[in-house]
Design a protein around this motif. Structure first.
Motif, PDB file in Angstrom:
ATOM      1  N   THR A  67       0.840  -1.185   0.000  1.00  0.00           N
ATOM      2  CA  THR A  67       0.000   0.000   0.000  1.00  0.00           C
ATOM      3  C   THR A  67       0.875   1.235   0.000  1.00  0.00           C
ATOM      4  N   SER A  85       0.269   7.060   0.747  1.00  0.00           N
ATOM      5  CA  SER A  85      -0.720   8.088   0.419  1.00  0.00           C
ATOM      6  C   SER A  85      -2.103   7.493   0.149  1.00  0.00           C
ATOM      7  N   GLN A  86      -2.244   6.154   0.192  1.00  0.00           N
ATOM      8  CA  GLN A  86      -3.520   5.484  -0.053  1.00  0.00           C
ATOM      9  C   GLN A  86      -4.102   4.923   1.244  1.00  0.00           C
ATOM     10  N   GLU A  90      -6.470  -0.336   0.123  1.00  0.00           N
ATOM     11  CA  GLU A  90      -6.195  -0.221  -1.308  1.00  0.00           C
ATOM     12  C   GLU A  90      -4.766  -0.661  -1.601  1.00  0.00           C
ATOM     13  N   GLU A 145      -1.760  -2.863  -3.806  1.00  0.00           N
ATOM     14  CA  GLU A 145      -1.322  -3.193  -5.156  1.00  0.00           C
ATOM     15  C   GLU A 145      -0.350  -4.358  -5.064  1.00  0.00           C
TER      16      GLU A 145
END
Length: 109
Positions: free
Chosen positions: A33, A36-37, A41, A43
């Motif tokens: 992650t 800033s997310q 969320e 990836e």
């Protein structure tokens, strides 16, 4: 398994020839992650180890456009939480980018 990238491909009537660039002898897949997310969320990225014999630093492979130099990310591996800082872009293809990184803190939990 080793990680590689197809550089060129030639198809013939009875054969296929390919040029493969070896990226790393191993890779670790993690869900990371960006700081800033929101935490939910994540990836999927690949962590590639340092290869001292080739003077190749540890790198991260991510989808193209996801990362930029200076970004920070966090991920969990083996019940430990890690944070890393994205450094210099070292390779870009049409589908992925490869960045050098450094660990900020190796156990935040």
């Amino acid at each position: 398994w080793s990680l590689g990238c197809v550089i060129w491909l030639i198809t013939k009537t009875d054969a296929i020839e390919a040029g493969i660039k070896l990226l790393a002898p191993t890779a670790t897949s993690v869900a990371a992650t960006l700081n800033s997310q929101p935490a939910n969320e994540s990836e999927h990225i690949l962590l590639l180890p340092e290869v001292k014999a080739l003077q190749q630093p540890a790198t991260v492979i991510a989808p193209r456009g996801l990362l930029a130099s200076g970004n920070t990310m966090r991920y969990k591996l083996s019940n430990k939480e890690y944070s890393l800082e994205i450094k210099e872009l070292s390779e870009r293809s049409t589908s992925f980018e490869r960045y050098e990184y450094s660990l900020i803190n190796d156990d935040l939990s």
